[in-house]
Enzyme design. Structure first.
Site: not given
Lengths: 152, 306
Positions: B55-56, B84, B105, B133
């Site tokens: 959703r985000t 890496k 995120r 958030h």
């Protein structure tokens, strides 16, 4: 009455006195005095008229900065810090809780980004009742100062 | 004069003043009413999801494209140079040099704050571990204002997992700037953390810890449901508490007419499907509002005036 000094007088350096007994080694680690290469004298559980028993630290040729003295306020708010020159006290630091502490303690939150990135840890410091709370700038978690100090 | 969020990093809801929260909510309402397709024209946004999200990520990318901007990025950290061994600091320095803003995120707490110290362009936090958030909180505030006409003096019940839910923590902190009154309904093991209750005490905000959803429903303007995760309990314990935090349609018969049910989604079984058809259900509209709230934020961060 014969008087003997428990700890030898210091010519140049810093004396941290009136440390609550049991906190001395913690403070020694906090400032990494042992790594300075200078002569460090530590007295533990010495008798004190006011405190019952106390710890004391003397470090030769090292002058504690005002910022360091404030970090000391976390563990020993009533300690006295005297800077010595030629056997005389030339400056006394007044201890004040710092607003922030950088780079000394690791964040107790193992999932905090500060552990894996090229940054110093950073805590905002706030007194709360008899405790002192430390909030990590990165993960924003709030810890009691004793939890933060254990981690190091 | 530039709006107060212009070129700012958006990391934590605690960084917002009351006025800034209202600015985002007002702007979101305006963009919902009168859509704009020019506010991000010619702008390129980095969408960096080091941890997957549906959703985000989709609502951010929708917001950018609806406003006329374009997006580069990745949906999973597994395919990036982080794998890496590159530091986040280095990755963000580079991505920030390609783009006009970075939405990110990351699974670690504090990642967005750290990124903001290394990025030449604004960083917008789309979730950092269990910490913050902020855009979820902004869309929640927008939805509260849309359904209640105000953010002042609302009575809000939070139900379910109040211990681990960052959504709940941030919304409680934001609403305490607007003199809200709270009910916290949760199993004891998932109760609101002490540090947050202490914060509310310090601010003089009223809250009540409650066991029963039925008692609370008639008292509130907003019923904010969250998911109680099975993995937090052993099986026997879960069975015992499971039924107590499920919302059924018949439980809403004594609800105020203005009362709306919200949920950050995804829901599993904590809201019965029959609730969807009641006039109180608002969680799908809430999810849709995510696009408008994110449009508002991106517009304000990237334009002096909107």
């Amino acid at each position: 009455m014969e008087y003997t000094r428990t700890v030898e007088a210091l010519k140049e350096g810093t004396v941290i006195d009136h440390i609550p007994a049991g906190q001395g080694l913690k403070i020694l680690r906090l400032f990494r005095f042992a790594d300075t290469g200078e002569r460090v004298t530590v007295g533990l559980n010495l008798s004190s008229r006011h405190m019952g028993s106390k710890d004391i630290i003397k470090v030769e040729n090292v002058a504690l900065t005002a910022a360091q003295a404030n970090e000391l306020a976390l563990f020993a708010p009533k300690a006295t810090v005297n800077l010595i020159s030629n056997f005389e006290v030339v400056k006394k630091h007044k201890l004040e809780l710092p607003e922030a502490i950088e780079g000394i303690f690791a964040c107790p939150n193992s999932n905090c980004i500060s552990h894996t990135e090229p940054v110093e840890s950073h805590f905002y410091v706030r007194p709360q009742g008899t405790d002192t709370k430390m909030k990590c700038k990165y993960c924003e978690k709030v810890f009691s100062k004793d939890i933060v100090a254990e981690v190091r | 004069m530039a709006n107060p969020l212009y070129r700012k990093h958006i990391i934590s809801i605690a960084d917002f003043s009351r006025e800034e929260l209202e600015l985002v909510v007002d702007t979101a309402a305006r963009l919902k009413r009168q859509p704009r397709n020019d506010l991000l024209a010619g702008r390129l946004i980095g969408s960096c999801f080091f941890e997957p999200s549906t959703r985000t990520r989709l609502s951010f990318e929708t917001a950018v494209q609806r406003l006329g901007g374009s997006v580069i990025g990745f949906a999973d950290g597994g395919n990036t140079s982080a794998k890496k061994g590159e530091t986040l600091a280095d990755s963000i320095k580079i991505i920030g040099s390609y783009t006009d803003a970075v939405v990110m995120r990351h699974p670690r707490e504090g990642a967005a704050r750290l990124a903001s110290e290394f990025s030449a362009v604004p960083v917008i936090n789309g979730g950092d571990g269990s910490n913050q958030h902020p855009t979820q909180t902004l869309l929640d505030l927008f939805t509260l204002r849309e359904t209640q006409g105000t953010l002042e003096n609302l009575t809000v019940a939070f139900v379910g997992d109040l211990k681990y839910g960052r959504t709940v923590h941030s919304l409680v902190q934001a609403l305490s700037l607007f003199n809200a009154r709270f009910y916290f309904v949760s199993p004891e093991q998932l109760a609101m953390p002490d540090y947050l209750c202490e914060e509310l005490n310090e601010r003089g905000i009223q809250y009540t810890l409650a066991d029963s959803l039925d008692d609370v429903i008639p008292q509130v303007d907003i019923l904010y449901m969250t998911r109680v995760q099975r993995e937090r309990f052993d099986e026997a314990e879960f069975k015992k508490i499971q039924g107590q935090y499920i919302l059924k349609a018949e439980m809403l018969k004594n609800a105020r007419t203005n009362m709306k049910v919200l949920h950050p989604l995804p829901r599993v079984d904590e809201i019965e499907v029959a609730v969807d058809a009641t006039p109180h259900a608002y969680y799908f509209e809430q999810a849709k509002n995510g696009v408008f709230a994110r449009q508002a934020l991106l517009s304000l961060v990237l334009n002096e005036t909107v």
